[in-house]
Scaffold this motif. Structure first.
Motif, short mmCIF file in Angstrom:
data_model
loop_
_atom_site.label_atom_id
_atom_site.label_comp_id
_atom_site.label_asym_id
_atom_site.label_seq_id
_atom_site.Cartn_x
_atom_site.Cartn_y
_atom_site.Cartn_z
N SER A 125 -16.13 -1.13 -5.10
CA SER A 125 -16.57 0.26 -5.02
C SER A 125 -16.16 1.08 -6.24
O SER A 125 -16.67 2.17 -6.46
CB SER A 125 -15.99 0.93 -3.77
N GLY A 126 -15.18 0.56 -7.00
CA GLY A 126 -14.64 1.32 -8.13
C GLY A 126 -13.65 2.39 -7.70
O GLY A 126 -13.13 3.13 -8.52
N GLU A 127 -13.35 2.46 -6.39
CA GLU A 127 -12.43 3.48 -5.88
C GLU A 127 -11.00 3.18 -6.31
O GLU A 127 -10.54 2.04 -6.27
CB GLU A 127 -12.49 3.52 -4.35
N ARG A 128 -10.31 4.23 -6.69
CA ARG A 128 -8.91 4.14 -7.08
C ARG A 128 -8.12 5.18 -6.29
O ARG A 128 -8.55 6.32 -6.16
CB ARG A 128 -8.77 4.39 -8.56
N LYS A 129 -6.98 4.77 -5.76
CA LYS A 129 -6.14 5.68 -4.98
C LYS A 129 -4.72 5.59 -5.52
O LYS A 129 -4.26 4.52 -5.89
CB LYS A 129 -6.17 5.31 -3.51
N THR A 130 -4.04 6.73 -5.54
CA THR A 130 -2.66 6.80 -6.02
C THR A 130 -1.79 7.52 -5.00
O THR A 130 -2.18 8.56 -4.47
CB THR A 130 -2.60 7.56 -7.37
N TRP A 131 -0.63 6.94 -4.71
CA TRP A 131 0.37 7.56 -3.85
C TRP A 131 1.56 7.94 -4.72
O TRP A 131 2.14 7.08 -5.37
CB TRP A 131 0.84 6.59 -2.77
N HIS A 132 1.93 9.21 -4.74
CA HIS A 132 3.08 9.70 -5.51
C HIS A 132 4.28 9.84 -4.56
O HIS A 132 4.26 10.67 -3.66
CB HIS A 132 2.77 11.05 -6.16
N PHE A 133 5.30 9.04 -4.77
CA PHE A 133 6.48 9.03 -3.91
C PHE A 133 7.57 9.93 -4.49
O PHE A 133 7.60 10.17 -5.69
CB PHE A 133 7.02 7.60 -3.77
N PRO A 134 8.51 10.37 -3.66
CA PRO A 134 9.63 11.17 -4.16
C PRO A 134 10.72 10.31 -4.81
O PRO A 134 11.71 10.83 -5.31
CB PRO A 134 10.16 11.87 -2.90
N TYR A 135 10.57 9.00 -4.77
CA TYR A 135 11.51 8.05 -5.37
C TYR A 135 10.70 6.86 -5.87
O TYR A 135 9.53 6.67 -5.49
CB TYR A 135 12.57 7.60 -4.35
N ALA A 136 11.31 6.03 -6.70
CA ALA A 136 10.59 4.90 -7.29
C ALA A 136 10.39 3.78 -6.27
O ALA A 136 11.30 3.42 -5.54
CB ALA A 136 11.36 4.36 -8.49
N ILE A 137 9.19 3.25 -6.25
CA ILE A 137 8.87 2.01 -5.55
C ILE A 137 8.82 0.96 -6.65
O ILE A 137 8.10 1.12 -7.63
CB ILE A 137 7.52 2.10 -4.81
N THR A 138 9.58 -0.11 -6.51
CA THR A 138 9.71 -1.06 -7.62
C THR A 138 8.91 -2.34 -7.44
O THR A 138 8.60 -3.01 -8.41
CB THR A 138 11.18 -1.41 -7.87
N ALA A 139 8.56 -2.68 -6.19
CA ALA A 139 7.77 -3.89 -5.95
C ALA A 139 7.16 -3.83 -4.56
O ALA A 139 7.71 -3.20 -3.66
CB ALA A 139 8.65 -5.13 -6.08
N LEU A 140 6.02 -4.52 -4.42
CA LEU A 140 5.32 -4.61 -3.14
C LEU A 140 4.98 -6.06 -2.84
O LEU A 140 4.76 -6.85 -3.76
CB LEU A 140 3.99 -3.85 -3.18
N GLY A 141 4.88 -6.36 -1.56
CA GLY A 141 4.36 -7.65 -1.11
C GLY A 141 3.55 -7.40 0.15
O GLY A 141 3.83 -6.46 0.90
N VAL A 142 2.55 -8.21 0.37
CA VAL A 142 1.73 -8.06 1.56
C VAL A 142 2.51 -8.63 2.74
O VAL A 142 3.01 -9.75 2.70
CB VAL A 142 0.37 -8.77 1.41
#
Length: 163
Positions: free
Chosen positions: A44-61
């Motif tokens: 779709s070309g859609e892009r979403k951004t979440w701005h956190f109050p602290y750093a998120i350093t890594a993600l896993g499903v």
């Protein structure tokens, strides 16, 4: 695509840890210094951004539908919608200068992640450690005295782990 062309133009300062979420057919990644998580859906070309109050350093499903994550100090869970990581465990409460850096879900289904010291003087401040986050409950230290955990991966036959 040319080698100099970006799939997703970004102004990330420290873009890290791209992961493909098969269920959504979307790419997720973090920008540690800008304290955000980004998502890109190629179809779709859609892009979403979440701005956190602290750093998120890594993600896993996470097998249950959300994400396992590391914030600056803790392992936790993220539902993929809110601006809050449900913090579960901080394995280094006595090392305030350390933060998590890279992390990945391993072939065993657990989340592996390492910490690093943000101090330059590593003789005074201990370097980081490497952990395996088991069943969203406990963090086992697998190695310590590491300077930085980055570029985590396993060989195709799963005999070797790269750090």
């Amino acid at each position: 695509m040319k080698l100099t062309e970006s799939l997703v133009p970004s102004q990330n300062r420290l873009g890290e840890g791209p992961i493909w979420r098969q269920k959504e057919q979307a790419l997720y990644w973090v920008d540690i210094h800008h304290k955000l998580v980004e998502r890109y859906h190629p179809a779709s070309g859609e892009r979403k951004t979440w701005h956190f109050p602290y750093a998120i350093t890594a993600l896993g499903v996470n097998a249950k539908g959300g994400f396992v994550a590391t914030s600056e100090k803790s392992f936790g869970k993220w539902n993929g919608r809110s601006l809050k990581i449900e913090e579960i465990i901080n394995p280094e409460p006595d090392l305030p200068a350390n933060r998590f850096n890279d992390g990945a879900v391993g072939p065993d289904g657990y989340f592996w992640a390492g910490t690093m010291s943000e101090h330059v003087d590593l003789e005074t401040y201990p370097p980081g450690s490497f952990y395996r986050f088991v069943k969203n409950v406990t963090a086992s230290c697998l190695e310590n005295n590491l300077f930085i955990s980055n570029g985590l991966g396993w060989s195709p036959d799963q005999k070797y782990f790269y750090l």
